[in-house]
Design a protein around this motif. Structure first.
Motif, PDB file in Angstrom:
ATOM      1  N   GLN A 125      -0.877 -32.889 -20.403  1.00  0.00           N
ATOM      2  CA  GLN A 125       0.556 -33.174 -20.619  1.00  0.00           C
ATOM      3  C   GLN A 125       1.423 -32.567 -19.533  1.00  0.00           C
ATOM      4  OE1 GLN A 125       1.908 -31.864 -24.489  1.00  0.00           O
ATOM      5  NE2 GLN A 125       0.179 -32.854 -25.521  1.00  0.00           N
ATOM      6  N   ARG A 126       0.925 -31.504 -18.897  1.00  0.00           N
ATOM      7  CA  ARG A 126       1.710 -30.769 -17.901  1.00  0.00           C
ATOM      8  C   ARG A 126       1.207 -31.016 -16.484  1.00  0.00           C
ATOM      9  NH1 ARG A 126       1.446 -28.073 -22.664  1.00  0.00           N
ATOM     10  NH2 ARG A 126       3.358 -27.037 -23.357  1.00  0.00           N
ATOM     11  N   ASP A 149     -15.401 -22.203 -15.238  1.00  0.00           N
ATOM     12  CA  ASP A 149     -15.935 -21.301 -14.223  1.00  0.00           C
ATOM     13  C   ASP A 149     -17.437 -21.098 -14.339  1.00  0.00           C
ATOM     14  OD1 ASP A 149     -16.123 -19.836 -16.491  1.00  0.00           O
ATOM     15  OD2 ASP A 149     -15.244 -18.002 -15.674  1.00  0.00           O
ATOM     16  N   GLY A 150     -18.099 -21.904 -15.150  1.00  0.00           N
ATOM     17  CA  GLY A 150     -19.539 -21.729 -15.304  1.00  0.00           C
ATOM     18  C   GLY A 150     -19.904 -20.591 -16.230  1.00  0.00           C
ATOM     19  N   ASN A 151     -18.896 -19.942 -16.840  1.00  0.00           N
ATOM     20  CA  ASN A 151     -19.152 -18.848 -17.788  1.00  0.00           C
ATOM     21  C   ASN A 151     -18.557 -19.137 -19.162  1.00  0.00           C
ATOM     22  OD1 ASN A 151     -20.414 -17.029 -15.856  1.00  0.00           O
ATOM     23  ND2 ASN A 151     -18.372 -16.898 -14.919  1.00  0.00           N
ATOM     24  N   GLY A 152     -18.050 -20.355 -19.329  1.00  0.00           N
ATOM     25  CA  GLY A 152     -17.425 -20.683 -20.609  1.00  0.00           C
ATOM     26  C   GLY A 152     -15.930 -20.471 -20.621  1.00  0.00           C
ATOM     27  N   ASN A 153     -15.360 -19.955 -19.521  1.00  0.00           N
ATOM     28  CA  ASN A 153     -13.910 -19.746 -19.455  1.00  0.00           C
ATOM     29  C   ASN A 153     -13.235 -21.009 -18.926  1.00  0.00           C
ATOM     30  OD1 ASN A 153     -14.278 -16.955 -20.122  1.00  0.00           O
ATOM     31  ND2 ASN A 153     -14.916 -16.612 -17.999  1.00  0.00           N
ATOM     32  N   LEU A 154     -12.095 -21.367 -19.524  1.00  0.00           N
ATOM     33  CA  LEU A 154     -11.340 -22.562 -19.147  1.00  0.00           C
ATOM     34  C   LEU A 154     -10.066 -22.129 -18.421  1.00  0.00           C
ATOM     35  CD1 LEU A 154     -11.190 -24.946 -22.243  1.00  0.00           C
ATOM     36  CD2 LEU A 154     -12.119 -25.460 -19.989  1.00  0.00           C
ATOM     37  N   PHE A 155      -9.684 -22.902 -17.392  1.00  0.00           N
ATOM     38  CA  PHE A 155      -8.464 -22.602 -16.638  1.00  0.00           C
ATOM     39  C   PHE A 155      -7.645 -23.873 -16.458  1.00  0.00           C
ATOM     40  CE2 PHE A 155     -11.697 -19.563 -15.210  1.00  0.00           C
ATOM     41  CZ  PHE A 155     -11.042 -18.374 -15.485  1.00  0.00           C
ATOM     42  N   ALA A 156      -6.343 -23.761 -16.626  1.00  0.00           N
ATOM     43  CA  ALA A 156      -5.426 -24.876 -16.347  1.00  0.00           C
ATOM     44  C   ALA A 156      -4.470 -24.423 -15.255  1.00  0.00           C
ATOM     45  CB  ALA A 156      -4.658 -25.257 -17.611  1.00  0.00           C
ATOM     46  N   ILE A 213      -2.402 -17.969 -25.639  1.00  0.00           N
ATOM     47  CA  ILE A 213      -2.618 -19.246 -24.940  1.00  0.00           C
ATOM     48  C   ILE A 213      -1.446 -20.189 -25.192  1.00  0.00           C
ATOM     49  CG2 ILE A 213      -4.137 -21.244 -24.732  1.00  0.00           C
ATOM     50  CD1 ILE A 213      -6.493 -19.380 -25.492  1.00  0.00           C
ATOM     51  N   VAL A 214      -1.019 -20.272 -26.452  1.00  0.00           N
ATOM     52  CA  VAL A 214       0.132 -21.115 -26.780  1.00  0.00           C
ATOM     53  C   VAL A 214       1.367 -20.621 -26.014  1.00  0.00           C
ATOM     54  CG1 VAL A 214       1.748 -21.697 -28.640  1.00  0.00           C
ATOM     55  CG2 VAL A 214      -0.729 -21.867 -29.022  1.00  0.00           C
ATOM     56  N   SER A 215       1.586 -19.312 -26.023  1.00  0.00           N
ATOM     57  CA  SER A 215       2.744 -18.744 -25.327  1.00  0.00           C
ATOM     58  C   SER A 215       2.663 -19.024 -23.825  1.00  0.00           C
ATOM     59  CB  SER A 215       2.820 -17.238 -25.571  1.00  0.00           C
ATOM     60  OG  SER A 215       2.952 -16.957 -26.944  1.00  0.00           O
ATOM     61  N   ALA A 216       1.445 -19.000 -23.282  1.00  0.00           N
ATOM     62  CA  ALA A 216       1.279 -19.233 -21.845  1.00  0.00           C
ATOM     63  C   ALA A 216       1.745 -20.639 -21.469  1.00  0.00           C
ATOM     64  CB  ALA A 216      -0.183 -19.020 -21.456  1.00  0.00           C
ATOM     65  N   PHE A 217       1.287 -21.653 -22.240  1.00  0.00           N
ATOM     66  CA  PHE A 217       1.707 -23.023 -21.919  1.00  0.00           C
ATOM     67  C   PHE A 217       3.223 -23.169 -22.045  1.00  0.00           C
ATOM     68  CE2 PHE A 217      -2.792 -24.398 -22.812  1.00  0.00           C
ATOM     69  CZ  PHE A 217      -3.016 -24.994 -21.584  1.00  0.00           C
ATOM     70  N   LEU A 218       3.792 -22.572 -23.098  1.00  0.00           N
ATOM     71  CA  LEU A 218       5.240 -22.710 -23.310  1.00  0.00           C
ATOM     72  C   LEU A 218       6.031 -21.961 -22.236  1.00  0.00           C
ATOM     73  CD1 LEU A 218       5.336 -22.444 -27.209  1.00  0.00           C
ATOM     74  CD2 LEU A 218       5.587 -24.504 -25.795  1.00  0.00           C
ATOM     75  N   ALA A 219       5.501 -20.843 -21.771  1.00  0.00           N
ATOM     76  CA  ALA A 219       6.179 -20.090 -20.706  1.00  0.00           C
ATOM     77  C   ALA A 219       6.104 -20.854 -19.391  1.00  0.00           C
ATOM     78  CB  ALA A 219       5.552 -18.696 -20.573  1.00  0.00           C
TER      79      ALA A 219
END
Lengths: 384, 384
Positions: free
Chosen positions: A44-45, A52-59, A91-97
């Motif tokens: 959406q953004r 990262d190959g370790n299960g961590n997701l980044f946007a 995580i929610v706060s991060a997207f909204l910020a």
């Protein structure tokens, strides 16, 4: 409904159990649903999603791993029947910020894997892998209660450390406060107490509960019970925290003396010396008692984290930026603590009126959560 | 190989787990396999098999429920990771003893359901139903750890008491001895200690293990641990037996103070007064401690069985018949104890060199088991 309330309502039902608590273990269906939701939020953004190959997701708002990027985010996974704020709020706060930042700012929203250690036993597993704090072979072999390894749950062997972590100019994790220590909506973290988990295997001789003379028993439940009381007493004397909230018994039958009682000691203290003395006392008393009970005790340190002092200059800067927000320590571990060894790192706390966490009763008001989003937006604006 | 050894080898692999112990819960696959084996043994001997609508199986040498029939047998189900002798030895021995009887003798071999209470929580469930010691509606609603009811596992609602139990002229259960009390191959039971199971629900306030001040805690694990030590101490003082070998914790996470610790007290004593005083002391001390810990404790008697004194004349007669076999009491409950309220009942014990039971280490020698078969055959010959 506020923007926060709308977004929060999207994830509130995911993984909620009958008692109101959450079952969002890492890489199980509810957490995978939240990860899909994360991808949707990023799309959406117009943010680029990477793993990262370790299960961590980044946007990513800009080029992935561009030097000078500021990281924000937290984790989706919960303890069993935990609250909904611990992790997802960040995580929610991060997207909204991010929505409030001018376009082109170099910022990345992260969702770290297995922060609670609720499934594979090692907390902050995703951030430890990313920063090289745990060997990928060791992480790959960790098993959940059903015997599934982390590598199997992930679908591949974890990749381990990524040196591009150094390209981040700062990291800021927003989290619900967990100790009734915050009396205004938003605070800034100073430090994380040193803490760890020790598995204690109490071994004895399994036998019939009805027919075995008391004098003939080698009952490891006795040694476990004594140790539970000792851990509590020693923590009180030391001004520290000790908990034995998890136990496994074999065979765990009403009419059988156990052959094995496995208990976990969670211990935390304001400094490493106090923590070491606390754990040392518990282990020594447990061992002495085992010799009297005719049982055995074997202690394995599953994860031990030294004190994390967040970047003091950064904390003071953020406190000033937020109009003199209080600066306070916490007894809880966080991915931010792991990142802080590699990147200037800060944490923002959102008020928790009762202090209750790791429980369905965990709660923060919408107004305080919105204040958290505003604070995070101001911080990201200043740092990017 | 002896006849006993041959028959024993047929069932030895069924339900055996990696550690050598058995997982033969009532009405699960391994126990159903043993029930099929029972039907096969009956067919080989031209015995008629009936079920009593309560999960109990019977193999009749003559007309079912003919007046004057003598019952022998035991149970197939095990405690988790229990030994292979506790129960099945009495059924195998029954078939082999029947082989030595002249044809036409009125004898029935029984396999009772859920003797251990390992799946549905109430021991001797099958014999209690048959004799009317538990209401069929109550038994039907008992649930296993997965929430399956006894009625669902059985496939129908249990039928309850059968008045034809009075047609039996005697019952004799052969069982492995479980207390190192027998130094010759075969003995005769005098009595079963009064015994019972009490579920103790310790309730507190679930919270974060890292951030909750010790002074703010209402940790039910503390109250449970104290109670474990009290039960052991009080049993020693009373010359009785007490065990807390089964526990369930919610949420059972390393980094969470539990909201619930559920422990089971198994208590036994030589007389009812001692047992009542023992359980009363444990409950009183647990309640006092709960008030200091800020926790709650609720106690539910799941099953309580008064003293069983087997038919004394019958025990003396069998002892004489077996050349002066020792007569001894036991702390273990048995279906024979339930039957004894309705039918003249006796038990034969087979020596257990270590006394270990409810454990993979449970063992009896083939020679002693063969002596048990011979003794049972002589007893059935005399009683039929």
């Amino acid at each position: 409904m506020s923007e926060f309330g709308k977004v929060w309502a999207e994830i509130a039902p995911v993984g909620r159990a009958a008692g109101g608590g959450y079952l969002r273990y890492a890489l199980t269906a509810p957490e995978l649903t939240l990860r899909d939701w994360f991808r949707g939020q990023a799309a959406q953004r117009d943010m680029t999603v990477t793993e990262d190959g370790n299960g961590n997701l980044f946007a990513w708002r800009a080029e992935p791993w561009a030097p000078g990027t500021v990281l924000t985010g937290s984790h989706f996974d919960s303890v069993p029947h935990g609250g909904g704020y611990d992790g997802p709020l960040g995580i929610v706060s991060a997207f909204l910020a991010v929505d409030e930042l001018p376009r082109g700012r170099k910022v990345v929203v992260a969702a770290f894997a297995e922060e609670e250690g609720g499934r594979f036993g090692v907390p902050c597993l995703g951030s430890r892998l990313l920063t090289g704090a745990i060997a990928p072979e060791k992480a790959a072999a960790l098993r959940d209660r059903d015997g599934v390894t982390f590598a199997e749950a992930l679908g591949y062997s974890p990749a381990g450390a990524d040196p591009r972590i150094r390209n981040l100019s700062a990291a800021v994790e927003l989290h619900i406060e967990q100790g009734r220590a915050l009396t205004v909506p938003v605070g800034v973290a100073s430090a994380i107490w040193p803490h760890g988990r020790w598995r204690m295997d109490f071994t004895g001789v399994g036998d019939h509960a009805g027919t075995t003379l008391m004098a003939d028993r080698r009952d490891p439940m006795q040694t476990f019970a004594f140790t539970v009381l000792v851990a509590d007493r020693e923590a009180r004397l030391a001004g520290a925290h000790a908990t034995m909230g998890r136990v496994q018994v074999e065979p765990n039958a009403t009419n059988a003396i156990p052959s094995l009682v496995r208990g976990w000691l969670d211990a935390r203290a304001a400094d490493t010396g106090t923590l070491d003395r606390l754990v040392g006392s518990v282990v020594r008393e447990a061992t002495e008692r085992a010799s009297r009970d005719g049982t055995g005790v074997e202690v394995t340190a599953e994860s031990v984290t030294g004190e994390v002092a967040f970047d003091n200059a950064l904390a003071v800067r953020l406190s000033d930026l937020l109009g003199g927000a209080p600066i306070l320590p916490t007894g809880a571990g966080h991915d931010a603590g792991v990142l802080s060894a590699h990147v200037p790192t800060a944490m923002l706390f959102v008020r928790n009126p009762t202090g209750v966490s790791h429980s369905p009763a965990e709660h923060a008001s919408d107004a305080d959560c919105e204040a958290g989003v505003e604070a995070l937006a101001r911080v990201l604006e200043a740092l990017t």
